[in-house]
Write an enzyme that holds these catalytic residues in place. Structure first.
Site, PDB file in Angstrom:
ATOM      1  N   CYS A 384      28.581-123.394 -79.395  1.00 28.34           N
ATOM      2  CA  CYS A 384      27.656-123.487 -78.263  1.00 28.34           C
ATOM      3  C   CYS A 384      26.230-123.739 -78.767  1.00 28.34           C
ATOM      4  O   CYS A 384      25.953-124.840 -79.213  1.00 28.34           O
ATOM      5  CB  CYS A 384      27.788-122.255 -77.374  1.00 28.34           C
ATOM      6  SG  CYS A 384      27.318-122.630 -75.685  1.00 28.34           S
ATOM      7  N   HIS A 510      33.429-122.212 -76.153  1.00 27.46           N
ATOM      8  CA  HIS A 510      33.621-120.978 -76.930  1.00 27.46           C
ATOM      9  C   HIS A 510      35.095-120.807 -77.297  1.00 27.46           C
ATOM     10  O   HIS A 510      35.839-120.162 -76.563  1.00 27.46           O
ATOM     11  CB  HIS A 510      33.166-119.762 -76.120  1.00 27.46           C
ATOM     12  CG  HIS A 510      31.697-119.725 -75.895  1.00 27.46           C
ATOM     13  ND1 HIS A 510      30.844-118.976 -76.677  1.00 27.46           N
ATOM     14  CD2 HIS A 510      30.913-120.342 -74.977  1.00 27.46           C
ATOM     15  CE1 HIS A 510      29.607-119.143 -76.258  1.00 27.46           C
ATOM     16  NE2 HIS A 510      29.619-119.971 -75.226  1.00 27.46           N
ATOM     17  N   GLU A 512      36.305-118.896 -79.364  1.00 27.68           N
ATOM     18  CA  GLU A 512      36.604-117.487 -79.698  1.00 27.68           C
ATOM     19  C   GLU A 512      37.234-116.717 -78.539  1.00 27.68           C
ATOM     20  O   GLU A 512      37.873-115.699 -78.749  1.00 27.68           O
ATOM     21  CB  GLU A 512      35.336-116.773 -80.191  1.00 27.68           C
ATOM     22  CG  GLU A 512      34.254-116.493 -79.154  1.00 27.68           C
ATOM     23  CD  GLU A 512      33.267-117.642 -78.958  1.00 27.68           C
ATOM     24  OE1 GLU A 512      33.620-118.794 -79.275  1.00 27.68           O
ATOM     25  OE2 GLU A 512      32.157-117.383 -78.453  1.00 27.68           O
TER      26      GLU A 512
HETATM   27  N1  GLN Z   1      21.410-121.412 -74.626  1.00 30.09           N
HETATM   28  C1  GLN Z   1      22.327-122.496 -74.677  1.00 30.09           C
HETATM   29  C2  GLN Z   1      22.656-123.034 -73.297  1.00 30.09           C
HETATM   30  O1  GLN Z   1      22.470-122.380 -72.310  1.00 30.09           O
HETATM   31  C3  GLN Z   1      23.596-122.115 -75.415  1.00 30.09           C
HETATM   32  C4  GLN Z   1      24.387-121.052 -74.721  1.00 30.09           C
HETATM   33  C5  GLN Z   1      25.389-120.383 -75.618  1.00 30.09           C
HETATM   34  O2  GLN Z   1      25.291-120.469 -76.840  1.00 30.09           O
HETATM   35  N2  GLN Z   1      26.322-119.680 -75.018  1.00 30.09           N
HETATM   36  O3  GLN Z   1      23.132-124.137 -73.188  1.00 30.09           O
END
Ligand code: GLN
Length: 541
Positions: A384, A510, A512
């Site tokens: 992310c 994600h 994970e």
């Molecule tokens: N802050 C970033 C976004 O909102 C990444 C979010 C995250 O890593 N879950 O896109």
């Protein structure tokens, strides 16, 4: 169809005793005996969900496929059971009050005074029963967050008392988890805190049926008898839960203590055949007998609290076991990384993960970590924000767009390589408004992503507002960083990789949240395999 049976798990003496792990372990054993079982977590705080909580407050926020931001215990449930949970598996006091207040405004209680008892408790009971009836579970395990005696847990304990009475003996039971502390000075294990904790439950009208005692030392028969006598439970219902090296041993320990058999007997359910746990045991064996060790850097800004990265850490554990490799995890605070010390900080690691996150604190350290991994050819997994940092780094240092950034950090950057999603532009409310939950991704054949997933259509879970800015895609691709996974409906870039690098991949989603004990995630498995190869190369140098 037989009626659903209900198990309530409460905790006493202190928090953090591992109610989630005990609940998940019991569920695993029942599942392994052929029962259809689910787990639900009731959290006593007023937030509608944990999505707006800082990870320092409550650890990681776990995201379900249906897009719910939930308590991290749901991650344990999924990892142990290998079945998906949903919004219905996590309910907070905030959500309970929200529905009661909405009903009140609609006029559903016209003429009545709306009160904690019966309206709040009725709503709690409805949510508990709904899970059983809607999905036809044989057994629903409901974990009550917090510790008995807390003011905010009271409506939940009262609901348990009512439900136990309404459902009747043999249809519901209460497992109470407490601590038996060891006093090193006198060399004694102490049962008094457990007695007090059971008294606190009794004051609220709830007699526990089974006690699970967390302890650092074996509990002898006399101690168990004492607890049984003072707490009105059968001797076989006093279960020892001794500290173990890995949480994945807990189901095996609970089986040895016959927790599952005792539960089934009390619920008038046939014991069936002994639980099928072969694959589970083989995974635990691999986990405990690694052939080598790789050192992995996890670069993030919530590193002081390991629970902030719970699912990533567990995914690495699963991937380590699959590779028969021990993971020596080094969590590095990205705020401590600078251009001057980066080599020193990251030297000796065989793989680098840049963690998810929000806001610009520590962002430059993460970008430097991505640059280090690219230049030194260390296996890299960006998750992310970790993918976004790899993109920003590449734009600045390879495409020479010096002020490239995400508009999350610098709103007016000249090169917004990471930008707010179109559908996010009018969003002002923070709760539950990100791009959340499962979305499809199509993988390009011939890429590292394809080698990892071995399929074209995948689905992964998301939690973000920003995304790769497609205006820059051709520039990236012509310089060696390609989009290997794309959402087929929105064309959003889901995966970026660097084909010239042995293993450099960033994912907007994600992975994970989908790794389980029996189905470790291929991205983590391949990342660890790449780290093992890198380890071998370093040794040969
Ligand atoms: N802050 C970033 C976004 O909102 C990444 C979010 C995250 O890593 N879950 O896109």
């Amino acid at each position: 169809m037989a009626a659903t049976k209900y198990i309530f798990v409460t905790g006493g003496v202190t928090s953090s005793l591992g109610k989630g792990i005990i609940s998940a372990s019991l569920a695993k054993l029942l599942q392994a005996r052929g029962y259809h079982v689910t787990i639900q977590k009731l959290d006593p705080y007023i937030n509608v969900d944990p999505g707006t909580l800082n990870p320092y407050e409550h650890g990681e926020c776990f995201v379900t496929d249906d897009g719910a931001e939930t308590d991290l215990d749901l991650g344990h449930y999924e990892r142990f059971l290998d079945v998906q949970t949903s919004q219905a598996n996590n309910v907070t006091t905030g959500r309970i009050y929200q529905s009661v207040i909405n009903k009140e405004r609609k006029g559903d209680y016209l003429g009545k005074t709306v009160q904690v008892i019966p309206h709040i408790t009725d709503e709690i009971k409805r949510r508990i029963k709904l899970l059983g009836t809607r999905f036809n579970y044989d057994v629903v395990i409901t974990e009550i967050g917090g510790t008995v005696g807390d003011i905010e847990s009271l409506p939940y304990i009262e609901s348990v008392r009512q439900l136990k009475w309404e459902l009747g003996q043999g249809n519901a039971l209460v497992i109470h988890l407490t601590l038996v502390p060891y006093l090193a000075a006198s060399g004694e294990l102490k049962t008094k805190p457990t007695q007090h904790s059971v008294k606190a439950l009794l004051e609220n009208g709830v007699q526990p049926d089974i006690l699970v005692l967390r302890t650092e030392h074996t509990l002898n028969k006399d101690l168990r008898k004492k607890v049984a006598l003072f707490c009105n439970v059968e001797l076989e219902s006093v279960i020892e839960s001794i500290d173990v090296k890995t949480i994945y041993e807990v189901p095996l320990l609970m089986q040895a203590e016959k927790l599952d058999e005792t539960v089934l007997r009390k619920l008038n359910l046939p014991a069936g055949s002994p639980p099928e746990l072969k694959p589970w045991k083989s995974m635990v064996k691999k986990l405990k007998n690694p052939k080598r060790t790789v050192r992995i850097a996890l670069v993030g800004k919530y590193v002081e609290l390991q629970d902030s990265y719970k699912s990533i850490i567990e995914s690495l554990t699963h991937a380590g076991a699959t590779n028969e490799t021990k993971i020596d995890l080094n969590c590095i605070h990205s705020e401590t990384i600078s251009a001057d010390n980066i080599s020193e900080k990251l030297a000796g690691h065989h793989g680098i993960i840049v963690a998810p996150g929000f806001g610009d604190r520590g962002i430059e350290g993460k970008i430097l970590a991505a640059q280090y991994a690219r230049e030194k050819k260390v296996p890299y997994l960006g998750i992310c924000l970790g993918m976004q940092c790899a993109v920003i780094e590449f734009a600045r240092n390879v495409l020479d767009l010096k002020d490239a950034h995400s508009t999350e950090m610098t709103r007016m950057t000249l090169h917004p390589v990471i930008d707010l999603m179109e559908e996010q532009k009018g969003v002002t409310e923070k709760g539950g408004t990100m791009r959340l939950g499962g979305y499809s991704c199509d993988i390009k054949p011939g890429t590292l992503a394809f080698k990892i997933y071995k399929e074209i259509h995948i689905r992964e879970r998301h939690r973000h507002r920003y995304e790769f800015n497609n205006d820059y895609l051709s520039q990236f691709e012509s310089h060696g960083m390609i989009a290997s996974g794309i959402n087929p409906d929105s064309q959003l870039v889901e995966i970026m990789e660097q084909p010239e690098h042995p293993f450099f991949i960033g994912v907007q989603f994600h992975p994970e949240y989908r790794s389980t004990v029996l189905n470790p995630h291929p991205l983590f498995i391949n990342f660890i395999s790449a780290a093992v190869i890198y380890l071998g190369e370093k040794a040969a140098e």
